[in-house]
Design a protein around this motif. Structure first.
Motif, PDB file in Angstrom:
ATOM      1  N   UNK A 168       0.703  -1.108  -0.131  1.00 48.07           N
ATOM      2  CA  UNK A 168       0.137  -0.001   0.167  1.00 48.07           C
ATOM      3  C   UNK A 168       0.498   1.018   0.155  1.00 48.07           C
ATOM      4  N   UNK A 169       0.029   2.325  -0.482  1.00 48.39           N
ATOM      5  CA  UNK A 169       1.228   3.471  -0.443  1.00 48.39           C
ATOM      6  C   UNK A 169       1.361   4.115   0.970  1.00 48.39           C
ATOM      7  N   UNK A 170       2.146   4.851   0.951  1.00 48.78           N
ATOM      8  CA  UNK A 170       2.586   5.200   2.603  1.00 48.78           C
ATOM      9  C   UNK A 170       3.988   5.174   2.796  1.00 48.78           C
ATOM     10  N   UNK A 173       5.071   2.590   6.150  1.00 48.89           N
ATOM     11  CA  UNK A 173       4.889   0.905   5.647  1.00 48.89           C
ATOM     12  C   UNK A 173       5.683   0.257   4.938  1.00 48.89           C
ATOM     13  N   UNK A 174       6.944   0.442   5.130  1.00 47.86           N
ATOM     14  CA  UNK A 174       7.987  -0.651   4.680  1.00 47.86           C
ATOM     15  C   UNK A 174       9.144   0.027   5.717  1.00 47.86           C
ATOM     16  N   UNK A 175       8.780   0.158   7.111  1.00 49.82           N
ATOM     17  CA  UNK A 175       9.378   0.084   7.809  1.00 49.82           C
ATOM     18  C   UNK A 175       9.677  -1.238   8.773  1.00 49.82           C
ATOM     19  N   UNK A 193      10.748   2.882  -5.637  1.00 53.52           N
ATOM     20  CA  UNK A 193       9.719   2.947  -4.877  1.00 53.52           C
ATOM     21  C   UNK A 193       8.535   3.520  -6.321  1.00 53.52           C
ATOM     22  N   UNK A 194       7.970   3.058  -6.819  1.00 49.19           N
ATOM     23  CA  UNK A 194       6.532   4.226  -7.600  1.00 49.19           C
ATOM     24  C   UNK A 194       5.535   3.900  -7.002  1.00 49.19           C
ATOM     25  N   UNK A 224      -0.341  -4.192   5.425  1.00 48.77           N
ATOM     26  CA  UNK A 224      -0.144  -3.086   3.989  1.00 48.77           C
ATOM     27  C   UNK A 224       1.069  -3.921   2.921  1.00 48.77           C
ATOM     28  N   UNK A 225       1.831  -4.925   3.331  1.00 44.99           N
ATOM     29  CA  UNK A 225       1.997  -5.457   2.826  1.00 44.99           C
ATOM     30  C   UNK A 225       1.866  -7.080   1.553  1.00 44.99           C
ATOM     31  N   UNK A 226       1.813  -6.552   0.288  1.00 42.27           N
ATOM     32  CA  UNK A 226       1.102  -7.501  -0.278  1.00 42.27           C
ATOM     33  C   UNK A 226       1.728  -8.786  -0.426  1.00 42.27           C
ATOM     34  N   UNK A 227       2.825  -8.441  -1.478  1.00 42.54           N
ATOM     35  CA  UNK A 227       3.278  -9.482  -2.577  1.00 42.54           C
ATOM     36  C   UNK A 227       4.949  -8.977  -2.328  1.00 42.54           C
ATOM     37  N   UNK A 228       5.501 -10.640  -1.309  1.00 42.90           N
ATOM     38  CA  UNK A 228       7.162 -10.266  -1.588  1.00 42.90           C
ATOM     39  C   UNK A 228       7.590 -11.022  -2.771  1.00 42.90           C
TER      40      UNK A 228
END
Lengths: 237, 295
Positions: A168-170, A173-175, A193-194, A224-228
């Motif tokens: 998700x945008x934010x 969220x990656x922290x 990031x795009x 908030x993370x969909x796929x890795x």
């Protein structure tokens, strides 16, 4: 048709970008590079696909048959290495594995490198994944689009310690994901990031140990993370 | 620390560390991919083994390529080794045969090592494996030669291009000649300066050559350009060791290559729209493949 060498600025090649790849002929850009693009598409997709569509552009569209670009692309999606002699039999093997394949030709835009393909990977009941990538010479490749996101991912030898994260945008969220990587003693080299709408895609280049599949899947549990997806497995091509 | 993009950088590194080009290339790669020396050398050995197999395949099991444009020339050159009064030395003939064999294996969809590309993959193994065999050199020397050749390829890739779609055949077979001649000069005990000088001589002789393959396929004229490219690479190495100095330094030859690539018409860059590709024979193949007629 304008051909240009789209090399990453300020970046250096590995000795093994020049020496190699070991591959099935006849063309490093039309066969070897095509296979690598197929491999990347497969690595970006969750699960085993049952249908794949290739949209060929430029020189890929005009001379693909003689160079077996079609077989090489399909072979890559089936995870064959560039050196696998079974590339010749890719159609027959795909049929046996019930992998449906479609080849189309189209103009993907003037700004694309002449050797470019769009790959759409699908599996019943799952979200499909699409990618646009180019073969830029000597078996080197770059990915310029993943789903709706413009990216710049270079397939240079030895530089595949990369995570692709759909999220998700934010800003923050990656922290938690970064913290988790730190726990594995992985140093983050850079994050690209795009954002499109509420969604975002990040390409994380790392240094340090290689994550195994379990560790990668654990990263998907964060909010908030969909796929890795990890491209580490492609490193030894 | 061992990073280099130009011949000038590379020579400086060789001088500072008092070592050859091959050793700098190995140290650079160890630093770049964070692998041990043994692992780095093993990776090159794997490539060398593929080169050997591809040559054997082309000589012992010749196959015709798509549209029967190539196949079977390598064994003819091996047979010519027994003929008297050949102009080329047995070593040069063998290098030409090996280069041809690699190209023919590639065209028939066999397994090869792109070096630096598939289209130009014949010259380096042709020259370096023939020298190793005829002069009974060690594997270590051969692998060093391959690292030296790769270092030259890296300078060309970063200063110009290694893609015929961007720069014509000079970027593939031309680059391969520069790489092979530098590699073989190092194997023969040449200094780093002599290696780069040989690369200048070799590349200069191939500047401006276009990429005009029939039907866009890597077969005609690519394979035979590899054959004769192998002879050129050996000649350039001899010339350099004889003391002939290139008036233009290598970095400037690479600049010239880039300049030519910029001016070269797209019709002469792997599109099969000019040169040999549009001769009557070229057009006949084009029709056979099913490509649309040229407007």
């Amino acid at each position: 048709m304008q051909a240009s060498q789209q090399k990453p600025q300020e970046s250096h090649y590995s000795i093994f970008d020049i020496a190699g790849p070991i591959m099935v002929g006849p063309s490093s850009s039309h066969t070897g590079g095509a296979c690598k693009l197929g491999q990347i598409a497969r690595a970006l997709f969750h699960g085993t696909p049952d249908k794949v569509t290739f949209v060929l552009h430029g020189s890929f569209a005009t001379v693909y048959k003689g160079h077996a670009t079609d077989r090489a692309l399909l072979a890559g999606v089936m995870r064959f290495k560039t050196s696998d002699p079974r590339i010749k039999d890719a159609f027959e093997i795909a049929k046996k594995n019930r992998l449906q394949y479609i080849f189309k030709t189209a103009d993907l835009g003037r700004s694309q490198h002449p050797n470019t393909v769009k790959i759409i990977v699908e599996k019943k009941g799952r979200k499909s994944m699409s990618m646009i990538g180019s073969s830029i010479g000597g078996g080197m490749v770059q990915v310029v689009r993943i789903d709706q996101f413009d990216v710049s991912l270079h397939g240079i030898a030895g530089h595949y310690k990369t995570l692709i994260v759909w999220h998700d945008r934010g800003k923050t969220i990656l922290d938690p994901l970064k913290k988790e990587l730190k726990k594995h003693k992985i140093r983050i080299h850079d994050i690209q990031t795009t954002n499109v709408g509420h969604h975002a895609l990040s390409i994380i280049n790392m240094e340090g140990k290689r994550l195994n599949l379990k560790e990668v899947l654990a990263l998907e549990t964060f909010d908030g993370i969909e796929d890795v997806r990890s491209l580490t497995s492609l490193e030894k091509q | 620390m061992y990073s280099f993009s130009t011949a000038k950088d590379l020579l400086k590194l060789c001088k500072t560390h008092d070592t050859g080009i091959a050793d700098i290339a190995i140290r650079y790669e160890m630093e770049y991919s964070q692998r041990h020396r043994a692992e780095t050398i093993a990776r090159m050995r794997k490539i060398k083994n593929v080169m050997k197999d591809a040559i054997n395949e082309g000589i012992n099991n010749p196959r015709k390529s798509a549209f029967r444009m190539s196949g079977g020339s390598a064994p003819k050159l091996i047979k010519a080794l027994r003929k008297k009064k050949m102009a080329m030395s047995p070593l040069a003939l063998r290098a030409m045969a090996y280069a041809t064999a690699t190209g023919e294996t590639n065209a028939a969809m066999g397994r090869i090592a792109a070096f630096p590309t598939a289209g130009g993959a014949g010259v380096v193994p042709g020259v370096m494996l023939a020298c190793t065999e005829v002069w009974k050199m060690s594997e270590r020397k051969l692998l060093n030669g391959l690292f030296t050749a790769s270092a030259i390829g890296k300078i060309i890739a970063e200063g110009a291009t290694l893609s015929a779609a961007a720069g014509g055949c000079q970027a593939e077979v031309g680059a391969a000649i520069a790489m092979a001649t530098a590699g073989v000069t190092e194997m023969r005990g040449g200094t780093p300066k002599q290696c780069l000088n040989a690369a200048s001589l070799g590349l200069k002789s191939y500047l401006g050559i276009v990429c005009d393959p029939l039907g866009g396929l890597v077969a005609v004229p690519c394979i035979k350009r590899n054959t004769l490219g192998a002879a050129t690479a050996l000649a350039a190495s001899d010339a350099s060791l004889a003391g002939i100095e290139s008036f233009i330094p290598f970095d400037e030859v690479v600049m010239a290559m880039k300049n030519i690539a910029k001016i070269m018409s797209p019709k002469l860059r792997e599109t099969a729209l000019g040169g040999l590709a549009v001769t009557p024979t070229g057009l006949r193949i084009r029709k056979k493949i099913g490509l649309p007629p040229i407007k």
